[in-house]
Motif scaffolding. Structure first.
Motif, PDB file in Angstrom:
ATOM      1  N   CYS A 220       0.890  -1.170   0.000  1.00 19.28           N
ATOM      2  CA  CYS A 220       0.000   0.000   0.000  1.00 19.28           C
ATOM      3  C   CYS A 220       0.918   1.208   0.000  1.00 19.28           C
ATOM      4  N   ALA A 224      -1.679   6.345   0.949  1.00 22.50           N
ATOM      5  CA  ALA A 224      -2.090   7.018   2.189  1.00 22.50           C
ATOM      6  C   ALA A 224      -1.481   8.418   2.287  1.00 22.50           C
ATOM      7  N   PHE A 227      -3.966  10.979   2.355  1.00 27.15           N
ATOM      8  CA  PHE A 227      -4.947  10.967   3.449  1.00 27.15           C
ATOM      9  C   PHE A 227      -4.432  11.800   4.623  1.00 27.15           C
ATOM     10  N   THR A 231      -6.937   9.266   9.066  1.00 33.39           N
ATOM     11  CA  THR A 231      -7.336   8.296   8.039  1.00 33.39           C
ATOM     12  C   THR A 231      -6.186   7.317   7.760  1.00 33.39           C
ATOM     13  N   GLN A 232      -4.958   7.816   7.739  1.00 38.23           N
ATOM     14  CA  GLN A 232      -3.798   6.942   7.519  1.00 38.23           C
ATOM     15  C   GLN A 232      -3.746   5.870   8.604  1.00 38.23           C
ATOM     16  N   VAL A 235      -6.514   3.249   8.129  1.00 43.19           N
ATOM     17  CA  VAL A 235      -6.286   2.321   7.002  1.00 43.19           C
ATOM     18  C   VAL A 235      -5.162   1.338   7.338  1.00 43.19           C
ATOM     19  N   PHE A 236      -4.038   1.829   7.867  1.00 41.57           N
ATOM     20  CA  PHE A 236      -2.928   0.915   8.183  1.00 41.57           C
ATOM     21  C   PHE A 236      -3.341  -0.071   9.276  1.00 41.57           C
ATOM     22  N   ILE A 251       5.120   0.085   2.480  1.00 40.89           N
ATOM     23  CA  ILE A 251       4.491   1.400   2.299  1.00 40.89           C
ATOM     24  C   ILE A 251       5.440   2.337   1.541  1.00 40.89           C
ATOM     25  N   GLU A 255       6.110   7.654   3.783  1.00 38.75           N
ATOM     26  CA  GLU A 255       4.970   7.371   4.672  1.00 38.75           C
ATOM     27  C   GLU A 255       5.419   6.702   5.968  1.00 38.75           C
TER      28      GLU A 255
END
Ligand SMILES: C[S@@+](CC[C@H](N)C(=O)[O-])C[C@H]1O[C@@H](n2cnc3c(N)ncnc32)[C@H](O)[C@@H]1O
Length: 285
Positions: A220, A224, A227, A231-232, A235-236, A251, A255
């Motif tokens: 991913c 992100a 984001f 939100t990051q 999602v993670f 990642i 990030e």
């Protein structure tokens, strides 16, 4: 010639666009993205023969179809990618899969699942397929599947075609360039064996995920980054739940997992390993 930026974008309309994109896709647009928004959406507005951003937003909110809503998202995503991007991830994946193959010896164990989340035009999942099949031809006899998803339906359609301009090979070693077929007219094609391994599906990471997992590895990368922090983390954290214990998450170079880091340990540059159930239970005790 028509001015590509013929529509003026007022503060209020820019705000409405930002809110809509955040609500639908989790993407946060900074002020610096104003020019990009004008350039990308002007094309859509012109296609709909509407006179202004205000009229476009009104249209989306009152009579736009699901396809119009999708066009809005497709126009505003950033899809930059390339084959063997951040190549140390593929080196790591190769050695991890090599180890897995030694340990999964019975027929029922010969299963490998990888997810490319935010796959854009397909270079990432195809790099995974090409490198693994090249290094381990035995994988052709495994239950080996790569799921490749993106919110942008136009990139998913391009990816599924498996055709790219030859220029995509620039910077690749001759050994890697040889893994592609020549399709004529300046194009290259992904070989059938690699195509068959990858399933492309539209999927919004903000929505519920229909698949159960577990995945042995998840890429991913550079998704992100668009984001906000909350939100990051979310999602993670969810990726940690669908990754097999001991599996790896790759990642993007700029990030970090933020508040989503609880189920992981950092094992290399932007490479995280999902902790085992026992480790998680120990931490919780
Ligand atoms: C810059 S590309 C990264 C492609 C590839 N992972 C790489 O690193 O080369 C980011 C991709 O994330 C996708 N994306 C953005 N928001 C998303 C969301 N909410 N759900 C799924 N995909 C999303 C975009 O459509 C875009 O194709």
């Amino acid at each position: 010639m028509m001015d590509p930026n013929e529509f003026a974008l007022g503060e209020r309309e820019f705000e409405r666009i930002r809110e809509r994109l955040y609500d639908v896709a989790g993407i946060s647009l900074s002020d610096a993205k104003r020019t990009l928004v004008i350039a990308r959406l002007s094309k859509v507005i012109r296609g709909l023969k509407l006179p202004s951003f205000d009229a476009y937003l009104e249209f989306l909110e009152t009579q736009g179809t699901a396809a119009d809503a999708q066009d809005f998202v497709n126009a505003l995503t950033t899809n930059l990618t390339r084959f063997w991007r951040e190549e140390h991830h593929f080196t790591h994946l190769l050695s991890y899969v090599g180890e897995l193959m030694k340990s999964r010896t019975s027929v029922s164990e010969k299963r490998l699942r990888i997810w490319s989340a935010g796959c854009s035009t397909g270079q990432e999942p195809y790099t995974i397929a090409l490198s693994l099949l090249n290094a381990y031809p035995d994988l052709k006899r495994w239950d080996f599947k790569i799921l490749a998803t993106d919110i942008d339906t136009s990139v998913i359609a391009k990816a599924a075609a498996g055709l790219y301009p030859e220029g995509e090979l620039n910077g690749l070693s001759p050994e890697r360039a040889r893994l592609f077929e020549r399709a004529g007219e300046g194009r290259i094609r992904i070989p059938q064996a690699a195509m068959q391994t990858v399933s492309f599906k539209p999927l919004n990471l903000m929505a519920p995920w229909p698949m159960k997992g577990p995945f042995d590895a998840i890429f991913c990368r550079n998704v992100a980054i668009y984001f906000d922090k909350a939100t990051q983390g979310e999602v993670f954290g969810r990726l940690g739940q669908i990754l097999a214990p001991g599996g790896f998450l790759y990642i993007g170079h700029s990030e970090n997992l933020g508040t989503g880091s609880a189920g992981f340990r950092l094992v290399g540059k932007t490479i995280y390993q999902a902790r085992s159930h026992a480790e998680r239970a120990r931490d919780a005790a």
